[in-house]
Scaffold this motif. Structure first.
Motif, PDB file in Angstrom:
ATOM      1  N   LEU A 169     -12.493  -8.138  -9.995  1.00  0.00           N
ATOM      2  CA  LEU A 169     -11.075  -7.783 -10.095  1.00  0.00           C
ATOM      3  C   LEU A 169     -10.372  -7.850  -8.741  1.00  0.00           C
ATOM      4  O   LEU A 169      -9.321  -7.226  -8.544  1.00  0.00           O
ATOM      5  CB  LEU A 169     -10.938  -6.369 -10.680  1.00  0.00           C
ATOM      6  CG  LEU A 169     -11.419  -6.178 -12.116  1.00  0.00           C
ATOM      7  CD1 LEU A 169     -11.382  -4.705 -12.507  1.00  0.00           C
ATOM      8  CD2 LEU A 169     -10.576  -7.006 -13.081  1.00  0.00           C
ATOM      9  N   GLU A 170     -10.945  -8.613  -7.805  1.00  0.00           N
ATOM     10  CA  GLU A 170     -10.367  -8.673  -6.456  1.00  0.00           C
ATOM     11  C   GLU A 170      -8.918  -9.142  -6.441  1.00  0.00           C
ATOM     12  O   GLU A 170      -8.132  -8.743  -5.570  1.00  0.00           O
ATOM     13  CB  GLU A 170     -11.197  -9.572  -5.537  1.00  0.00           C
ATOM     14  CG  GLU A 170     -12.579  -9.037  -5.244  1.00  0.00           C
ATOM     15  CD  GLU A 170     -13.617  -9.666  -6.135  1.00  0.00           C
ATOM     16  OE1 GLU A 170     -13.303  -9.897  -7.336  1.00  0.00           O
ATOM     17  OE2 GLU A 170     -14.732  -9.938  -5.658  1.00  0.00           O
ATOM     18  N   SER A 171      -8.537  -9.972  -7.392  1.00  0.00           N
ATOM     19  CA  SER A 171      -7.164 -10.483  -7.411  1.00  0.00           C
ATOM     20  C   SER A 171      -6.210  -9.548  -8.154  1.00  0.00           C
ATOM     21  O   SER A 171      -4.992  -9.715  -8.075  1.00  0.00           O
ATOM     22  CB  SER A 171      -7.128 -11.871  -8.057  1.00  0.00           C
ATOM     23  OG  SER A 171      -7.552 -11.799  -9.409  1.00  0.00           O
ATOM     24  N   LYS A 172      -6.763  -8.555  -8.866  1.00  0.00           N
ATOM     25  CA  LYS A 172      -5.942  -7.659  -9.673  1.00  0.00           C
ATOM     26  C   LYS A 172      -5.738  -6.297  -9.030  1.00  0.00           C
ATOM     27  O   LYS A 172      -4.776  -5.585  -9.369  1.00  0.00           O
ATOM     28  CB  LYS A 172      -6.581  -7.470 -11.061  1.00  0.00           C
ATOM     29  CG  LYS A 172      -6.745  -8.757 -11.864  1.00  0.00           C
ATOM     30  CD  LYS A 172      -5.393  -9.330 -12.241  1.00  0.00           C
ATOM     31  CE  LYS A 172      -5.555 -10.571 -13.126  1.00  0.00           C
ATOM     32  NZ  LYS A 172      -4.243 -11.168 -13.478  1.00  0.00           N
ATOM     33  N   ILE A 173      -6.658  -5.916  -8.128  1.00  0.00           N
ATOM     34  CA  ILE A 173      -6.608  -4.564  -7.549  1.00  0.00           C
ATOM     35  C   ILE A 173      -6.618  -4.648  -6.031  1.00  0.00           C
ATOM     36  O   ILE A 173      -7.479  -5.316  -5.446  1.00  0.00           O
ATOM     37  CB  ILE A 173      -7.802  -3.707  -8.022  1.00  0.00           C
ATOM     38  CG1 ILE A 173      -7.776  -3.548  -9.546  1.00  0.00           C
ATOM     39  CG2 ILE A 173      -7.785  -2.335  -7.341  1.00  0.00           C
ATOM     40  CD1 ILE A 173      -8.966  -2.803 -10.107  1.00  0.00           C
ATOM     41  N   ALA A 174      -5.668  -3.999  -5.401  1.00  0.00           N
ATOM     42  CA  ALA A 174      -5.657  -3.849  -3.941  1.00  0.00           C
ATOM     43  C   ALA A 174      -6.164  -2.443  -3.616  1.00  0.00           C
ATOM     44  O   ALA A 174      -5.683  -1.456  -4.166  1.00  0.00           O
ATOM     45  CB  ALA A 174      -4.248  -4.049  -3.398  1.00  0.00           C
ATOM     46  N   LEU A 175      -7.145  -2.376  -2.729  1.00  0.00           N
ATOM     47  CA  LEU A 175      -7.791  -1.103  -2.399  1.00  0.00           C
ATOM     48  C   LEU A 175      -7.420  -0.672  -0.989  1.00  0.00           C
ATOM     49  O   LEU A 175      -7.483  -1.466  -0.047  1.00  0.00           O
ATOM     50  CB  LEU A 175      -9.308  -1.247  -2.526  1.00  0.00           C
ATOM     51  CG  LEU A 175     -10.157  -0.019  -2.199  1.00  0.00           C
ATOM     52  CD1 LEU A 175      -9.820   1.136  -3.116  1.00  0.00           C
ATOM     53  CD2 LEU A 175     -11.637  -0.380  -2.305  1.00  0.00           C
ATOM     54  N   THR A 176      -7.036   0.585  -0.826  1.00  0.00           N
ATOM     55  CA  THR A 176      -6.596   1.084   0.477  1.00  0.00           C
ATOM     56  C   THR A 176      -7.410   2.297   0.890  1.00  0.00           C
ATOM     57  O   THR A 176      -7.802   3.106   0.049  1.00  0.00           O
ATOM     58  CB  THR A 176      -5.116   1.484   0.439  1.00  0.00           C
ATOM     59  OG1 THR A 176      -4.999   2.667  -0.346  1.00  0.00           O
ATOM     60  CG2 THR A 176      -4.257   0.404  -0.157  1.00  0.00           C
ATOM     61  N   ARG A 177      -7.671   2.410   2.180  1.00  0.00           N
ATOM     62  CA  ARG A 177      -8.367   3.578   2.724  1.00  0.00           C
ATOM     63  C   ARG A 177      -7.385   4.460   3.478  1.00  0.00           C
ATOM     64  O   ARG A 177      -6.681   3.997   4.367  1.00  0.00           O
ATOM     65  CB  ARG A 177      -9.470   3.151   3.697  1.00  0.00           C
ATOM     66  CG  ARG A 177     -10.799   2.894   3.033  1.00  0.00           C
ATOM     67  CD  ARG A 177     -11.855   2.581   4.071  1.00  0.00           C
ATOM     68  NE  ARG A 177     -11.920   1.173   4.371  1.00  0.00           N
ATOM     69  CZ  ARG A 177     -12.910   0.614   5.079  1.00  0.00           C
ATOM     70  NH1 ARG A 177     -13.879   1.361   5.561  1.00  0.00           N
ATOM     71  NH2 ARG A 177     -12.912  -0.679   5.314  1.00  0.00           N
ATOM     72  N   VAL A 178      -7.378   5.735   3.166  1.00  0.00           N
ATOM     73  CA  VAL A 178      -6.587   6.712   3.909  1.00  0.00           C
ATOM     74  C   VAL A 178      -7.468   7.229   5.033  1.00  0.00           C
ATOM     75  O   VAL A 178      -8.469   7.877   4.788  1.00  0.00           O
ATOM     76  CB  VAL A 178      -6.164   7.875   2.998  1.00  0.00           C
ATOM     77  CG1 VAL A 178      -5.402   8.920   3.794  1.00  0.00           C
ATOM     78  CG2 VAL A 178      -5.347   7.362   1.839  1.00  0.00           C
ATOM     79  N   GLU A 179      -7.091   6.933   6.266  1.00  0.00           N
ATOM     80  CA  GLU A 179      -7.896   7.394   7.404  1.00  0.00           C
ATOM     81  C   GLU A 179      -7.095   8.365   8.243  1.00  0.00           C
ATOM     82  O   GLU A 179      -7.249   9.560   8.147  1.00  0.00           O
ATOM     83  CB  GLU A 179      -8.355   6.197   8.244  1.00  0.00           C
ATOM     84  CG  GLU A 179      -9.143   5.185   7.430  1.00  0.00           C
ATOM     85  CD  GLU A 179     -10.504   4.893   8.012  1.00  0.00           C
ATOM     86  OE1 GLU A 179     -10.649   4.955   9.234  1.00  0.00           O
ATOM     87  OE2 GLU A 179     -11.420   4.585   7.230  1.00  0.00           O
TER      88      GLU A 179
END
Length: 598
Positions: free
Chosen positions: A516-526
């Motif tokens: 699902l790499e093209s459907k979901i953008a994943l973000t890290r809160v640092e």
């Protein structure tokens, strides 16, 4: 000279007194003798001593270190002075703690409007029939022929005049000068600095390589120094990382420490088992396997002219030790002082220091500090309390307004740091750890840093950073946009998932497994960075952003980029824990009601 003032009920009742006494003769925590002065009112608020302690004297806790205890009648000023001179001489001669118990009373109860006869009628009947100390001593001096009544009156009148004049001057003041309230105002630290300009935190690659090789090498006398076989394997693995220009968490931390010491910054790391590291990852003190007390400290041997490095295992104390380190950090702004909890939840027993002195330190006490709290955090199956450093508590005590979107500008990030009461971060890469530690010194001001540190990620094969992320021109990463398939077609992205901590890697693997790499953008809160959004583009394909202060500006840009996607916050913790209650209203402010967050 260290002088501490106590109340009698507190000296007997507060556990931090016992903790502090036990620090008194530990090599890395001693003050070389503290004079403890106990103002013994013989009553704690309304509680009689017979119901507030089990020992005969309120000072008996000092017997644990065999400190001499002088009990003296506070109505006899000359005896008090004599005892104080003895205490100072003891401290100066033996460099050990000493206690002065001033046996006295409160004339007006707990405060000027309190009625002590409610609870201590017999005691206060006697007190009200007793002359005040000043009158007693004046009468004694007159009777001995040392002074006369006129001289006594003259001294009293002079003192009253001083007080009245000071009071009148105080009423004419139109503003408060903070420096007048600070006992050690860090002379010269703030002068000549742009309060919104942060010095670079990247360093040249040769420095990283040099520190990496030194921290990975055996002692110079390796032939005579017998190391543990496990340590030999760890050093060998570190050297391989250095040769590959890759760092793990422990190596990134060591490079931050070493590069600061190279610049003349004293680094002090204190806490339970910090020399080895609770999770056996640090190993900053190597032990000879057959010779007692024979050790080698690699970070103390990086450069001939480096600043000192202090790494010290503490007693099993949080309240006392964190209080000690907080005080240590406030004496010198040009030192990196770190307290590490064995597990994140251990900060619970230091909560008084955190709530009363750290979160409100600048607003209430007019004191800045750059102290760093390492709090191992992550739901690793050890129960809901032993896994959590209570991230939500620190976020709740942050002083930014969830309903206020600050004006956007080039100095947006550093201005937020300047205005916040402290910084809360949850780094997941060694590169970000490296920069955030160095930034504590690079800032033109000082703010506490609450750092959620990893456990399982200490050895996670994907929790690595290239030297390229720490060299000159790089900085702490506030947000890293997705550069994979999702970023190439943002209009086709269905979800943007924001997360914090090690759950990032779990979500990442699930996205890859389901393709699902093209459907979901994943973000890290640092945490927060000094770096502008566009400068971060080349680093990684997943987005980072900070916890507090909140990155309203970058979040707004990222949500606008994925205009058709639903916005989701994902965390390991329960819904009433972790970051959710903090981020939800700030998401709503950023999105201005145009989109929902789940």
């Amino acid at each position: 000279m260290s002088v501490l003032l106590h109340g009698d009920a507190a000296f007997a009742g507060q556990g931090v007194v016992f903790e502090t006494m036990h620090l008194s003769e530990l090599p890395d925590y001693t003050t070389h003798g503290t004079i403890h002065i106990v103002v013994n009112n013989q009553i704690g608020f309304t509680t009689d001593p017979r119901f507030s302690r089990s020992s005969p004297y309120c000072t008996d806790v000092a017997r644990v270190v065999n400190a001499p205890i002088f009990h003296v009648n506070a109505d006899d000023p000359e005896s008090v002075i004599h005892v104080c001179n003895m205490a100072a001489e003891w401290r100066g001669t033996f460099h050990k703690d000493v206690v002065i118990d001033l046996v006295c009373y409160r004339r007006n109860g707990h405060n000027e409007i309190d009625e002590p006869m409610f609870t201590q009628p017999l005691m206060y009947t006697k007190i009200r029939a007793t002359k005040p100390c000043l009158e007693k001593y004046s009468d004694q001096l007159v009777q001995e022929g040392i002074v006369n009544e006129a001289e006594v009156k003259d001294v009293k009148d002079k003192y009253d005049k001083i007080c009245e004049e000071a009071f009148e001057r105080a009423r004419q003041e139109t503003h408060i000068k903070y420096k007048d309230w600070i006992d050690s105002p860090w002379s010269g630290f703030f002068e000549g600095k742009d309060p919104l300009k942060v010095n670079p935190t990247g360093v040249i690659e040769d420095t990283l390589v040099h520190i990496g090789k030194r921290i990975s090498a055996p002692p110079p006398n390796a032939a005579e120094f017998k190391m543990h076989k496990g340590i030999e394997r760890i050093l060998k693995a570190r050297m391989e990382m250095v040769e590959s220009r890759i760092t793990d968490w422990a190596l990134g931390e060591a490079m931050a420490f070493g590069s600061l010491m190279k610049e003349g910054i004293h680094v002090r790391l204190s806490g339970q088992d910090v020399e080895r590291g609770t999770f056996s990852h640090r190993h900053h003190v190597l032990h000879h396997q057959t010779v007692d007390k024979a050790t080698y400290r690699p970070l103390c041997n990086l450069y001939p002219d480096q600043a000192p490095y202090t790494v010290c295992n503490s007693s099993l104390s949080e309240y006392g030790v964190l209080g000690f380190e907080l005080g240590y950090s406030m004496t010198n702004p040009n030192a990196l002082v770190i307290w590490e909890a064995q597990f994140g939840d251990f900060c619970n027993t230091a909560q008084c220091i955190i709530d009363q002195l750290l979160s409100s330190g600048q607003a209430k006490w007019v004191r800045q500090t750059g102290i760093v709290l390492y709090l191992p955090h992550g739901m690793e199956g050890q129960g809901p309390e032993h896994s959590s450093a209570r991230l939500e508590r620190f976020l709740q005590m942050s002083s930014d307004d969830p309903d206020y979107f600050p004006p956007e500008s080039d100095d947006f990030a550093v201005r937020q740091l300047h205005d916040i009461n402290w910084i809360v971060a949850n780094c997941t890469t060694p590169g970000n750890l490296f920069h955030i530690l160095r930034r504590q010194i690079a800032l033109p001001f000082r703010k506490p840093l609450i750092l959620m540190t990893p456990k399982s990620l200490l050895r996670h094969p994907e929790a690595r950073s290239s030297f390229d992320e720490m060299v000159e021109g790089t900085e702490f990463m506030r947000i890293i946009p997705d550069k994979g398939p999702a970023s190439e077609n943002p209009s086709g992205v269905e979800k943007v998932i924001f997360c914090s901590g090690k759950v990032y890697f779990d979500i990442l693997h699930a996205i890859k497994d389901k393709k699902l790499e093209s459907k979901i953008a994943l973000t890290r809160v640092e945490q927060v960075s000094i770096q502008h959004f566009l400068k971060c583009m080349h680093f990684d394909r997943y987005m980072f952003f900070k916890l507090t202060p909140f990155p309203f500006d970058l979040l707004k840009q990222e949500c606008a980029k994925y205009s058709n996607a639903s916005i989701i916050w994902c965390q390991e913790e329960h819904k009433n824990q972790g970051g959710w209650t903090y981020v939800e209203p700030r998401f709503e402010t950023t999105l201005a009601g145009q989109r929902d967050i789940m």
